[in-house]
Scaffold this active site. Structure first.
Site, PDB file in Angstrom:
ATOM      1  CG  ASN A  20      -0.224   0.334   2.499  1.00 16.73           C
ATOM      2  OD1 ASN A  20       0.847  -0.198   2.792  1.00 16.73           O
ATOM      3  ND2 ASN A  20      -0.805   1.215   3.282  1.00 16.73           N
ATOM      4  CG  HIS A  31       3.944   4.725  -7.316  1.00 15.74           C
ATOM      5  ND1 HIS A  31       3.143   3.697  -6.858  1.00 15.74           N
ATOM      6  CD2 HIS A  31       3.171   5.418  -8.197  1.00 15.74           C
ATOM      7  CE1 HIS A  31       1.964   3.759  -7.438  1.00 15.74           C
ATOM      8  NE2 HIS A  31       1.951   4.802  -8.257  1.00 15.74           N
TER       9      HIS A  31
END
Length: 171
Positions: A20, A31
């Protein structure tokens, strides 16, 4: 705080799948944004990218036939804050996502996400005997800076095995 947008396209070679988003990654919208996260360096050293991608350039990973997603969308400070129920709840949608985008390989970063999706207790590192959403499954060590069980060299060795498998497929 919302999750993190997937970086996906049709027919990628590999989709790297985190557990997650971390809080910083979700806040910044990129990310593996944490300074201690070794994902981008590992990817480069393993051969996936020509240079080390900066988190703010994460979308450029698509040019290397790779994508990014997470099993659970909810950001947390630590991956161990994701419950088993959240993995179960995410499983069907996640499998449909893989079936829709059709990557050749899905690489779970850490055993927790794949264990949560597959229901398996004993999982080895590397290539798995089954597919998920039509993709070959790999389980790789999590590159988080909190994961002190793996050195950078060990991460690179594990990720390089996947890179070599993808290179053989495209040869």
């Amino acid at each position: 705080m919302n999750g993190l947008e997937d970086i996906l396209a049709q027919d990628l070679s590999v989709v790297f799948c985190g557990i997650n988003p971390g809080l910083l990654a979700a806040e910044q919208g990129h990310h593996f944004a944490g300074r201690s996260n070794r994902f981008w360096r590992t990817l480069h050293l393993a051969g996936f990218t020509a240079e080390e991608i900066r988190p703010e350039d994460d979308r450029s990973i698509l040019q290397y036939q790779c994508g990014l997603t997470a099993v659970v969308a909810r950001p947390t400070a630590r991956a161990d804050q994701v419950s088993a129920q959240e993995f179960v709840a995410a499983a069907a949608d996640f499998e449909q996502k893989l079936a829709r985008y059709k990557p050749r390989h899905v690489a779970f970063l850490g055993k927790a996400a794949y264990a949560g999706l597959s229901g398996k207790k004993a999982i080895a590192w590397g290539l798995q005997p089954e597919t998920f959403g039509g993709a070959a499954v790999w389980v790789l060590p999590n590159p988080s800076g909190r994961n002190l069980a793996f050195s950078l060299e060990q991460l690179v060795t594990a990720y390089r095995q996947l890179y070599q498998a993808t290179a053989l497929q495209s040869a």
